[in-house]
Design a protein around this motif. Sequence first.
Motif, PDB file in Angstrom:
ATOM      1  N   ILE A 106      -1.290 -14.600 -30.767  1.00 47.04           N
ATOM      2  CA  ILE A 106      -2.230 -15.581 -31.537  1.00 47.04           C
ATOM      3  C   ILE A 106      -2.968 -14.915 -32.688  1.00 47.04           C
ATOM      4  O   ILE A 106      -3.614 -13.863 -32.977  1.00 47.04           O
ATOM      5  CB  ILE A 106      -3.569 -15.622 -30.453  1.00 47.04           C
ATOM      6  CG1 ILE A 106      -2.954 -16.285 -29.098  1.00 47.04           C
ATOM      7  CG2 ILE A 106      -4.741 -16.812 -31.020  1.00 47.04           C
ATOM      8  CD1 ILE A 106      -3.978 -16.200 -27.898  1.00 47.04           C
ATOM      9  N   PRO A 107      -2.550 -15.553 -33.841  1.00 49.99           N
ATOM     10  CA  PRO A 107      -3.402 -15.009 -35.098  1.00 49.99           C
ATOM     11  C   PRO A 107      -4.905 -15.075 -35.116  1.00 49.99           C
ATOM     12  O   PRO A 107      -5.362 -15.969 -34.430  1.00 49.99           O
ATOM     13  CB  PRO A 107      -2.843 -16.019 -36.221  1.00 49.99           C
ATOM     14  CG  PRO A 107      -1.848 -17.176 -35.602  1.00 49.99           C
ATOM     15  CD  PRO A 107      -2.168 -16.639 -34.110  1.00 49.99           C
ATOM     16  N   VAL A 108      -5.357 -14.191 -35.792  1.00 50.90           N
ATOM     17  CA  VAL A 108      -6.912 -14.175 -35.955  1.00 50.90           C
ATOM     18  C   VAL A 108      -7.311 -14.295 -37.412  1.00 50.90           C
ATOM     19  O   VAL A 108      -6.801 -13.492 -38.231  1.00 50.90           O
ATOM     20  CB  VAL A 108      -7.306 -12.797 -35.444  1.00 50.90           C
ATOM     21  CG1 VAL A 108      -8.808 -12.688 -35.579  1.00 50.90           C
ATOM     22  CG2 VAL A 108      -6.888 -12.330 -33.991  1.00 50.90           C
ATOM     23  N   VAL A 109      -8.218 -15.234 -37.616  1.00 51.90           N
ATOM     24  CA  VAL A 109      -8.963 -15.170 -39.149  1.00 51.90           C
ATOM     25  C   VAL A 109     -10.292 -14.534 -38.909  1.00 51.90           C
ATOM     26  O   VAL A 109     -11.095 -15.163 -37.976  1.00 51.90           O
ATOM     27  CB  VAL A 109      -8.728 -16.760 -39.559  1.00 51.90           C
ATOM     28  CG1 VAL A 109      -9.385 -16.746 -40.855  1.00 51.90           C
ATOM     29  CG2 VAL A 109      -7.691 -17.286 -39.693  1.00 51.90           C
ATOM     30  N   ALA A 159     -11.838 -22.582 -42.501  1.00 55.03           N
ATOM     31  CA  ALA A 159     -10.974 -21.908 -41.293  1.00 55.03           C
ATOM     32  C   ALA A 159     -10.570 -22.774 -40.602  1.00 55.03           C
ATOM     33  O   ALA A 159      -9.223 -22.723 -40.014  1.00 55.03           O
ATOM     34  CB  ALA A 159     -11.867 -20.921 -40.755  1.00 55.03           C
ATOM     35  N   ILE A 160     -11.074 -23.937 -40.318  1.00 54.27           N
ATOM     36  CA  ILE A 160     -10.501 -24.984 -39.216  1.00 54.27           C
ATOM     37  C   ILE A 160      -9.557 -25.539 -39.842  1.00 54.27           C
ATOM     38  O   ILE A 160      -8.634 -26.134 -39.232  1.00 54.27           O
ATOM     39  CB  ILE A 160     -11.878 -25.817 -38.805  1.00 54.27           C
ATOM     40  CG1 ILE A 160     -12.594 -25.249 -37.840  1.00 54.27           C
ATOM     41  CG2 ILE A 160     -11.216 -27.254 -37.972  1.00 54.27           C
ATOM     42  CD1 ILE A 160     -13.928 -26.039 -37.268  1.00 54.27           C
ATOM     43  N   ARG A 161      -9.473 -25.962 -41.125  1.00 56.17           N
ATOM     44  CA  ARG A 161      -8.583 -26.885 -41.760  1.00 56.17           C
ATOM     45  C   ARG A 161      -7.374 -25.901 -42.193  1.00 56.17           C
ATOM     46  O   ARG A 161      -6.330 -26.170 -42.649  1.00 56.17           O
ATOM     47  CB  ARG A 161      -9.196 -27.298 -43.269  1.00 56.17           C
ATOM     48  CG  ARG A 161      -9.907 -28.496 -42.783  1.00 56.17           C
ATOM     49  CD  ARG A 161     -10.035 -29.439 -44.042  1.00 56.17           C
ATOM     50  NE  ARG A 161     -10.672 -28.706 -45.277  1.00 56.17           N
ATOM     51  CZ  ARG A 161     -12.142 -28.718 -45.578  1.00 56.17           C
ATOM     52  NH1 ARG A 161     -12.781 -29.602 -44.702  1.00 56.17           N
ATOM     53  NH2 ARG A 161     -12.645 -28.133 -46.412  1.00 56.17           N
ATOM     54  N   GLY A 162      -7.540 -24.594 -41.905  1.00 52.48           N
ATOM     55  CA  GLY A 162      -6.078 -23.608 -42.381  1.00 52.48           C
ATOM     56  C   GLY A 162      -6.244 -23.269 -43.652  1.00 52.48           C
ATOM     57  O   GLY A 162      -5.392 -22.750 -44.227  1.00 52.48           O
ATOM     58  N   ILE A 211      -5.009 -11.816 -39.622  1.00 52.42           N
ATOM     59  CA  ILE A 211      -4.409 -10.872 -39.030  1.00 52.42           C
ATOM     60  C   ILE A 211      -3.283 -11.486 -38.177  1.00 52.42           C
ATOM     61  O   ILE A 211      -3.392 -12.564 -37.355  1.00 52.42           O
ATOM     62  CB  ILE A 211      -5.272 -10.176 -38.109  1.00 52.42           C
ATOM     63  CG1 ILE A 211      -6.529  -9.745 -38.955  1.00 52.42           C
ATOM     64  CG2 ILE A 211      -4.689  -9.090 -37.203  1.00 52.42           C
ATOM     65  CD1 ILE A 211      -7.685  -8.956 -37.780  1.00 52.42           C
ATOM     66  N   GLY A 212      -1.967 -10.958 -38.115  1.00 49.57           N
ATOM     67  CA  GLY A 212      -1.052 -11.449 -37.420  1.00 49.57           C
ATOM     68  C   GLY A 212      -0.269 -12.647 -37.527  1.00 49.57           C
ATOM     69  O   GLY A 212       0.005 -13.296 -36.779  1.00 49.57           O
ATOM     70  N   GLY A 213      -0.504 -13.135 -39.001  1.00 52.21           N
ATOM     71  CA  GLY A 213      -0.160 -14.415 -39.387  1.00 52.21           C
ATOM     72  C   GLY A 213       1.293 -14.639 -39.308  1.00 52.21           C
ATOM     73  O   GLY A 213       2.074 -13.551 -39.694  1.00 52.21           O
ATOM     74  N   THR A 214       2.026 -15.705 -38.886  1.00 52.73           N
ATOM     75  CA  THR A 214       3.241 -16.029 -38.979  1.00 52.73           C
ATOM     76  C   THR A 214       3.796 -16.753 -40.300  1.00 52.73           C
ATOM     77  O   THR A 214       2.550 -16.966 -40.922  1.00 52.73           O
ATOM     78  CB  THR A 214       3.669 -16.618 -37.816  1.00 52.73           C
ATOM     79  OG1 THR A 214       3.192 -17.989 -37.854  1.00 52.73           O
ATOM     80  CG2 THR A 214       3.693 -16.194 -36.483  1.00 52.73           C
ATOM     81  N   GLN A 215       4.822 -16.917 -40.747  1.00 52.26           N
ATOM     82  CA  GLN A 215       5.151 -17.829 -41.950  1.00 52.26           C
ATOM     83  C   GLN A 215       4.296 -18.937 -41.835  1.00 52.26           C
ATOM     84  O   GLN A 215       3.811 -19.405 -43.020  1.00 52.26           O
ATOM     85  CB  GLN A 215       6.645 -17.934 -41.913  1.00 52.26           C
ATOM     86  CG  GLN A 215       7.170 -16.898 -42.948  1.00 52.26           C
ATOM     87  CD  GLN A 215       8.727 -17.022 -43.013  1.00 52.26           C
ATOM     88  OE1 GLN A 215       9.174 -17.845 -42.259  1.00 52.26           O
ATOM     89  NE2 GLN A 215       9.097 -16.283 -43.963  1.00 52.26           N
ATOM     90  N   ASN A 216       4.426 -19.832 -40.706  1.00 52.69           N
ATOM     91  CA  ASN A 216       3.714 -20.839 -40.490  1.00 52.69           C
ATOM     92  C   ASN A 216       2.263 -20.879 -40.880  1.00 52.69           C
ATOM     93  O   ASN A 216       1.823 -21.913 -41.684  1.00 52.69           O
ATOM     94  CB  ASN A 216       3.948 -21.586 -39.176  1.00 52.69           C
ATOM     95  CG  ASN A 216       5.273 -22.060 -38.863  1.00 52.69           C
ATOM     96  OD1 ASN A 216       5.927 -22.190 -39.652  1.00 52.69           O
ATOM     97  ND2 ASN A 216       5.640 -22.523 -37.653  1.00 52.69           N
ATOM     98  N   THR A 265      -4.300 -10.078 -45.836  1.00 57.74           N
ATOM     99  CA  THR A 265      -3.407 -10.421 -44.494  1.00 57.74           C
ATOM    100  C   THR A 265      -3.461  -8.751 -43.925  1.00 57.74           C
ATOM    101  O   THR A 265      -3.214  -7.819 -44.784  1.00 57.74           O
ATOM    102  CB  THR A 265      -2.035 -10.898 -44.769  1.00 57.74           C
ATOM    103  OG1 THR A 265      -1.350 -10.118 -45.685  1.00 57.74           O
ATOM    104  CG2 THR A 265      -2.379 -12.507 -45.104  1.00 57.74           C
ATOM    105  N   LEU A 266      -3.063  -8.843 -42.644  1.00 59.20           N
ATOM    106  CA  LEU A 266      -2.808  -7.847 -41.947  1.00 59.20           C
ATOM    107  C   LEU A 266      -1.967  -8.093 -40.750  1.00 59.20           C
ATOM    108  O   LEU A 266      -1.952  -8.901 -40.405  1.00 59.20           O
ATOM    109  CB  LEU A 266      -4.168  -7.138 -41.386  1.00 59.20           C
ATOM    110  CG  LEU A 266      -5.129  -6.102 -42.385  1.00 59.20           C
ATOM    111  CD1 LEU A 266      -6.425  -6.327 -41.795  1.00 59.20           C
ATOM    112  CD2 LEU A 266      -4.555  -4.789 -42.640  1.00 59.20           C
ATOM    113  N   THR A 267      -1.085  -6.823 -40.291  1.00 59.90           N
ATOM    114  CA  THR A 267      -0.361  -7.084 -39.039  1.00 59.90           C
ATOM    115  C   THR A 267      -1.466  -6.683 -37.981  1.00 59.90           C
ATOM    116  O   THR A 267      -2.379  -5.766 -38.210  1.00 59.90           O
ATOM    117  CB  THR A 267       0.825  -6.144 -39.069  1.00 59.90           C
ATOM    118  OG1 THR A 267       0.444  -4.992 -38.846  1.00 59.90           O
ATOM    119  CG2 THR A 267       1.829  -6.740 -40.071  1.00 59.90           C
TER     120      THR A 267
END
Length: 202
Positions: free
Chosen positions: A165-168, A181-184, A191-196, A138-140
């Motif tokens: 907008i997070p980026v995978v 990726a589609i299923r999360g 990148i830029g992921g939130t807790q959710n 993960t990264l900011t």
Amino acid sequence: MVIFAGSTTQPEYATALSHGICKSESWFTTPLMLATVMNAIFLQATMESLGIPTRVQTAFRMSEVAEPYIRRRAVRHLEKGRVVIFAAGTGNPFFTTDTAAALRCAEINAEVVLKATNVDGVYDDDPRHNPNACLLDTLTYQEVISKELSVMDLTAITLCQENNIPVVVFNLGKPGNISKAIRGESVGTLIGGTQNSEAART
Ligand SMILES: Nc1ncnc2c1ncn2[C@@H]1O[C@H](COP(=O)(O)OP(=O)(O)OP(=O)(O)O)[C@@H](O)[C@H]1O
Ligand SMILES: O=c1ccn([C@@H]2O[C@H](COP(=O)(O)O)[C@@H](O)[C@H]2O)c(=O)[nH]1
């Protein structure tokens, strides 16, 4: 679902540019954007052969082959369960297809940008040049910018940051990665992921 068709590298055009046949970089970008339309039409044909309803929208008008990009129309297609393929980048020179992806995702309020590429994710250095580069989980956005991790251009990453907008980033070449990726599910680098979005990966 939204898919962006990346332009494949066109060695013939690069040669033309280096030999001075193309007068300027802004001219040179037009065939590269047109290449994404060809990719989009092939992708549409493939998806429709599998029974998946699909629409192609282009950033500049080519009405005989595809719809022009109209935001409200794209959203309506998505509401109806169609896949929309955005082609021709942003329609402007000096941008990239990653920036087009970030822009369209911001416009249609997409939840995430999924960057399917030719490496496993974001590394602490370019893995093509440094075999000892380490894959990052993960990264900011700020880390990508300040460490100049050029897996995505600055315009694209900044647009994602400004619009939360997070980026995978994940490897397109590994079977099953697109579904993950589609299923999360956890794949590549977030990148830029939130807790959710972190929770969605676990
Ligand atoms: N820190 C890094 N981590 C991962 N990849 C990096 C990094 N720095 C540079 N790269 C390069 O970024 C490339 C992936 O981005 P690129 O935009 O070229 O691919 P793409 O989006 O798949 O291509 P296209 O947009 O043409 O379809 C990798 O091939 C890799 O060499
Ligand atoms: O909106 C756009 C999109 C692309 N271009 C030109 O195409 C190349 C290749 O795009 P990639 O995203 O690297 O596949 C890009 O370097 C630009 O020259 C553009 O001008 N505008």
